[in-house]
Design a protein around this motif. Structure first.
Motif, mmCIF file in Angstrom:
data_model
loop_
_atom_site.group_PDB
_atom_site.id
_atom_site.type_symbol
_atom_site.label_atom_id
_atom_site.label_comp_id
_atom_site.label_asym_id
_atom_site.label_seq_id
_atom_site.Cartn_x
_atom_site.Cartn_y
_atom_site.Cartn_z
ATOM 1 N N HIS A 78 -14.759 8.154 40.218
ATOM 2 C CA HIS A 78 -15.362 8.020 41.546
ATOM 3 C C HIS A 78 -14.220 8.764 42.617
ATOM 4 N N MET A 79 -12.974 8.203 42.512
ATOM 5 C CA MET A 79 -12.320 8.559 43.387
ATOM 6 C C MET A 79 -11.715 9.985 43.181
ATOM 7 N N ALA A 80 -11.967 10.629 42.093
ATOM 8 C CA ALA A 80 -11.429 12.200 41.781
ATOM 9 C C ALA A 80 -12.661 13.004 42.172
ATOM 10 N N SER A 81 -14.080 12.422 42.148
ATOM 11 C CA SER A 81 -15.284 13.003 42.454
ATOM 12 C C SER A 81 -15.311 13.684 43.834
ATOM 13 N N ASP A 82 -14.288 13.162 44.749
ATOM 14 C CA ASP A 82 -14.632 13.804 45.955
ATOM 15 C C ASP A 82 -13.704 14.973 46.284
ATOM 16 N N GLY A 83 -12.907 15.502 44.984
ATOM 17 C CA GLY A 83 -12.575 16.726 45.197
ATOM 18 C C GLY A 83 -10.846 16.753 45.130
ATOM 19 N N PRO A 84 -10.286 17.721 45.055
ATOM 20 C CA PRO A 84 -8.669 17.605 45.325
ATOM 21 C C PRO A 84 -8.151 17.502 46.828
ATOM 22 N N ALA A 85 -9.249 17.775 47.849
ATOM 23 C CA ALA A 85 -8.707 17.667 49.174
ATOM 24 C C ALA A 85 -8.492 16.094 49.609
ATOM 25 N N ALA A 86 -9.401 15.177 48.685
ATOM 26 C CA ALA A 86 -9.744 13.872 49.092
ATOM 27 C C ALA A 86 -8.593 13.216 48.674
ATOM 28 N N TRP A 87 -7.685 13.820 47.401
ATOM 29 C CA TRP A 87 -6.464 13.019 46.758
ATOM 30 C C TRP A 87 -5.342 13.288 47.681
ATOM 31 N N THR A 88 -5.165 12.222 48.564
ATOM 32 C CA THR A 88 -4.145 12.312 49.600
ATOM 33 C C THR A 88 -2.761 11.692 49.110
ATOM 34 N N VAL A 89 -2.664 11.310 47.934
ATOM 35 C CA VAL A 89 -1.432 10.720 47.584
ATOM 36 C C VAL A 89 -0.762 11.843 46.521
ATOM 37 N N LYS A 90 0.635 11.953 46.956
ATOM 38 C CA LYS A 90 1.372 12.622 46.228
ATOM 39 C C LYS A 90 1.865 12.386 44.640
ATOM 40 N N SER A 91 1.741 10.908 44.616
ATOM 41 C CA SER A 91 2.181 10.362 43.470
ATOM 42 C C SER A 91 1.503 9.389 43.335
ATOM 43 N N PRO A 92 0.856 8.909 42.034
ATOM 44 C CA PRO A 92 0.694 9.907 40.856
ATOM 45 C C PRO A 92 -0.168 10.990 41.435
ATOM 46 N N ARG A 93 0.236 12.256 40.650
ATOM 47 C CA ARG A 93 -0.757 13.539 40.636
ATOM 48 C C ARG A 93 -2.150 13.524 40.219
ATOM 49 N N ARG A 94 -2.906 14.114 40.941
ATOM 50 C CA ARG A 94 -4.446 14.051 40.334
ATOM 51 C C ARG A 94 -4.485 14.711 38.854
ATOM 52 N N GLU A 95 -3.887 15.879 38.676
ATOM 53 C CA GLU A 95 -4.107 16.198 37.462
ATOM 54 C C GLU A 95 -3.539 15.463 36.228
ATOM 55 N N ASP A 96 -2.449 14.771 36.425
ATOM 56 C CA ASP A 96 -1.820 13.793 35.683
ATOM 57 C C ASP A 96 -2.842 12.681 35.461
ATOM 58 N N VAL A 97 -3.227 12.178 36.420
ATOM 59 C CA VAL A 97 -4.178 11.070 36.086
ATOM 60 C C VAL A 97 -5.491 11.302 35.404
ATOM 61 N N LEU A 98 -6.012 12.568 35.861
ATOM 62 C CA LEU A 98 -7.305 12.976 34.863
ATOM 63 C C LEU A 98 -6.903 13.139 33.540
ATOM 64 N N GLN A 99 -5.676 13.495 33.281
ATOM 65 C CA GLN A 99 -5.386 13.798 31.618
ATOM 66 C C GLN A 99 -5.178 12.594 31.051
ATOM 67 N N ARG A 100 -4.767 11.618 31.847
ATOM 68 C CA ARG A 100 -4.495 10.284 31.160
ATOM 69 C C ARG A 100 -6.027 9.455 30.849
ATOM 70 N N MET A 101 -6.742 9.805 31.804
ATOM 71 C CA MET A 101 -8.127 9.276 31.788
ATOM 72 C C MET A 101 -8.789 9.874 30.659
ATOM 73 N N VAL A 102 -8.864 11.241 30.388
ATOM 74 C CA VAL A 102 -9.422 11.936 29.186
ATOM 75 C C VAL A 102 -8.792 11.500 27.800
ATOM 76 N N ALA A 103 -7.482 11.263 28.134
ATOM 77 C CA ALA A 103 -7.023 10.627 26.682
ATOM 78 C C ALA A 103 -7.562 9.393 26.405
ATOM 79 N N ALA A 104 -7.634 8.404 27.441
ATOM 80 C CA ALA A 104 -8.157 7.119 27.267
ATOM 81 C C ALA A 104 -9.452 7.122 26.551
ATOM 82 N N ILE A 105 -10.207 8.176 27.302
ATOM 83 C CA ILE A 105 -11.772 8.107 26.866
ATOM 84 C C ILE A 105 -11.914 8.446 25.325
ATOM 85 N N ASP A 106 -11.067 9.439 25.099
ATOM 86 C CA ASP A 106 -11.197 9.815 23.806
ATOM 87 C C ASP A 106 -10.584 8.677 22.636
#
Length: 780
Positions: free
Chosen positions: A650-678
């Motif tokens: 839900h936090m990522a669904s607002d798009g890259p512009a809404a991801w206002t924290v530098k760390s952890p990076r959005r793409e890294d978090v999404l990658q960890r999320m997909v790995a968990a789902i699998d």
């Protein structure tokens, strides 16, 4: 005592049995009239407006209600736990539009002004019990309207009658009550010491009395003045002192059909020459059919005696009786005989010349006693304790009668804590027993309403709260209690906040609150928040963190907030505003290995993350890092990881512009999320309940971030595979099939997402085919 009124003698039906004759009707569904009355009482604006100056209710212009409706409104209002006051009775200020004839005021805060409003109705029946704001000032209004009054019952905690006749005008006037047509009068627990002329002055003018109750009154004298009441057929002298000297006067009341001289106080119970005394009374009152000698020694020692044959038309012998003083009634047994608590256990004897007996020898005697002594809390408490033992041992045969007796006792004596405690303990075994299925909706609702009334009146008593909660647990929550939802929530929140921290009552209260929050709609969830459920849960959590104590109450507090915030944005905001995230981190650090706690906390945060305007409050480096780390939780189930992925999706669904924290990076978090789902197994059984797939279907359409779609469609694939009956139809009804077909056609989602989408469609199709086969016509 519920004794024989004039009506009962005309119809030849003992009033003591009337409640038992009507109780079976309670199993029928509520009538349309009853449902309408309950709605009107809960929504007075349907018939009333509020005076802008006095704030009193008043009947709307153009409305006129018949006497039958008005009296039922008054009854339902009080039975529903509302405190009847002057504001409410103002509805009945105009007899032309709101007519009353019979008014029963119990446990009311009504004042003399309110009673004056009611007396303008020219009442024929008035009951005032435990109304401490009624004073002698109302006596003037009663006397002004006294010609119409046929029945007046003055119970305890009522100051209506003058406390003294000294220096008063009552002697000069020659009366206290100017009610010449009065048939029934009860004056209970009234004390005027040292004024021998008080009761003669009160009673002599009331020549038409047929029923008189002077229970627990003091200084009645020798009762000779009662001989002037020639129409008297029912006399109750329960707990009246020094009756030994008044027996001569009682013997002259030859028209009596019911006499009650029962006692509770030890110093009053012993009569001299008890066998002779009882025999003299009974033989002097030829019309007597009902006699109560409970608590006395008048039943003798139990030695059987034969009666002289000459008294019985020259019969050589007559049957024996184990109560010597009643030998004259062996061939003409009494309709009712009260033997509860008599000396030498008279109710346990075999040869008792009465058709109905109150006592404690068996269930029938106890049930009779419960009805007979319904107005006597001190005796009634003992009776309820006797009844409790039968129900606890599962030997009670008349469950429905027992239920009626307990409910009537609790309703009449709301302010008597011991009655409420004994009654609630008895109710627990009634609804827990093997015959609980016999109770209909109407009976269940009355039981629950009575229980909530008692809990509300004694909310600071630990035992009452415990009994009430344990009894409520025997019902189907929340379905059975929705009709009284708000009052119950108030009580449970009081338990959570005021009862002993970590105590049994607090724990059971919070469990009930959690059940109430589950499987109810958004309106009721918001009501829970409006009443303070979120703040109370956070206060409890803060206490546990301060003491570093983990218990089931802490766990259930998070579960309750998870339920209360489901699709209810305002409650999610209340959680954040109440330092909820601070407590989340505190619990995570203090109790890191409590997986059920973590699951509940992340489920709650999943609800918060669904609210778009609140998601930015979760967008901090600390929070996002915690959520990402929980993706890899190595627990036995997937719930913690699943909920963490839901929050991040839900936090990522607002798009890259809404991801206002530098760390952890959005793409890294999404990658960890997909790995968990699998890593998750699609066959995993879940401990979760979705009422709607709207938030998940919303994420299914987030094409700019396929990882969000991956989580959402995996959730649908898992739920429709493991629980097809519950969730396949929900997917279809909310337009999910169309969304999934669009995903399969779109180029943006990666193959695994499309594979899962196709799987969901297949699950739904197979389920639909199974349903159609089950209902297809059979051609033999």
């Amino acid at each position: 005592m519920l004794c024989f009124s004039l009506y009962c003698w005309m119809t030849k039906v003992p009033m003591i049995m009337l409640p038992f004759l009507t109780v079976c009707k309670d199993s029928a569904p509520e009538t349309l009239l009853e449902l309408c009355l309950k709605y009107v009482v809960g929504h007075l604006d349907t018939i009333c407006s509020i005076d802008p100056f006095t704030k009193n209710y008043r009947l709307k212009d153009g409305l006129a209600l018949p006497v039958e409706i008005c009296e039922k409104i008054l009854h339902v209002y009080q039975q529903g736990g509302h405190v009847l006051d002057d504001r409410f009775v103002n509805i009945f200020q105009n007899p032309q539009t709101a007519r009353l004839q019979r008014v029963h005021l119990r446990n009311s805060s009504i004042t003399d002004d309110g009673l004056c409003t009611l007396l303008n109705q020219k009442l024929i029946e008035l009951v005032i019990d435990n109304c401490s704001n009624i004073t002698e000032s109302s006596l003037v209004h009663i006397n002004d309207c006294g010609n119409s009054l046929l029945s007046l019952i003055i119970g305890s905690s009522v100051r209506l009658l003058p406390s003294t006749l000294q220096d008063s005008a009552y002697h000069r006037r020659g009366y206290i009550l100017q009610t010449p047509n009065l048939r029934r009068l009860a004056v209970r627990h009234f004390i005027v010491k040292g004024e021998k002329m008080y009761f003669p002055l009160l009673l002599r003018p009331l020549r038409n009395l047929t029923y008189l109750d002077l229970s627990e009154c003091v200084d009645l004298g020798d009762l000779s003045y009662l001989c002037e009441l020639k129409n008297l057929i029912s006399l109750i002298l329960y707990n009246v002192q020094w009756l030994q000297g008044a027996v001569g006067s009682l013997c002259k009341l030859v028209n009596l059909r019911h006499l009650d001289i029962s006692q509770l106080k030890e110093k009053n119970v012993t009569f001299r020459n008890e066998n002779h005394m009882l025999a003299m009374l009974v033989e002097s009152l030829p019309h007597l059919t009902s006699l109560d000698i409970s608590g006395t020694n008048l039943a003798g020692t139990g030695v059987a005696e034969r009666c002289p044959a000459s008294k019985y038309q020259q019969q050589e012998y007559v049957p024996q009786t184990d109560i010597p003083g009643l030998s004259s009634r062996v061939l003409n047994p009494l309709e009712f005989l009260g033997l509860y608590g008599t000396h030498h256990d008279a109710c346990h004897r075999h040869d008792i010349p009465a058709k109905m007996v109150s006592g404690d020898a068996n269930e029938d005697q106890i049930l009779v006693a419960a009805v007979a002594y319904i107005e006597r809390p001190a005796v009634l408490q003992k009776v309820l304790n006797d009844l409790y033992r039968f129900l606890r041992d599962e030997t009670c045969q008349n469950i429905r009668y027992a239920l009626y007796a307990v409910l009537e006792a609790m309703d009449r004596h709301l302010g008597e804590k011991h009655i409420q405690i004994s009654g609630s303990a008895t109710l627990f075994y009634i609804v827990k027993g093997k015959e609980k299925h016999i109770f209909g909706v109407k009976e269940k609702r009355r039981l629950i309403c009575t229980l909530i009334n008692g809990m509300s009146a004694h909310r600071d008593d630990d035992t009452m709260m415990r009994n009430g909660c344990l009894t409520l647990f025997q019902f189907k929550i929340p379905d059975d209690v929705l009709f009284d939802y708000e009052r119950l929530v108030h009580i449970l929140l009081h338990i959570v906040s005021e009862m002993e921290q970590g105590g049994f009552v607090q724990r059971i209260g919070i469990y009930l609150l959690n059940l109430l929050a589950c499987q109810v709609d958004g309106v009721q969830k918001q009501l829970l928040g409006d009443l303070g459920a979120i703040s109370q849960m956070l206060t409890l959590i803060e206490d546990r963190l301060a003491r570093k104590v983990f218990d089931d109450a802490l766990e259930v507090a998070w579960s309750t907030m998870w339920n209360v915030t489901d699709e209810t944005a305002i409650n999610c905001q209340r959680f954040l505003d109440g330092r909820g995230m601070e407590f989340f981190l505190g619990c995570l650090n203090t109790f890191p290995h409590r997986e059920e706690l973590l699951r509940n906390m992340m489920g709650l945060l999943g609800n918060v993350a669904e609210v778009q305007v609140l998601r930015q409050r979760l967008m901090t480096g600390q929070f996002v890092s915690v959520f990402a780390d929980l993706l890899d939780t190595g627990s036995e189930g997937i719930e913690i990881s699943y909920n963490a992925a839901g929050v991040l999706s839900h936090m990522a669904s607002d798009g890259p512009a809404a991801w206002t924290v530098k760390s952890p990076r959005r793409e890294d978090v999404l990658q960890r999320m997909v790995a968990a789902i699998d890593r998750w197994d699609l066959e995993t059984e879940r401990n979760i309940n979705y009422r709607s797939f709207e938030p998940i279907l919303y994420l299914s359409k987030v094409y700019h971030t396929p990882e969000c779609q991956h989580w959402a469609i995996w959730a649908l694939a898992n739920l429709t595979r493991v629980y097809p009956t519950r969730y396949c139809s929900l997917v279809e009804s909310e337009g999910g099939i169309h969304i999934l077909e669009e995903i399969i056609r779109n180029e943006k989602p990666y193959p695994r997402i499309k594979e899962l989408a196709a799987m969901v469609i297949m699950h739904c199709r197979e389920y639909k085919e199974t349903v159609l086969e089950a209902v297809a016509p059979f051609n033999g």
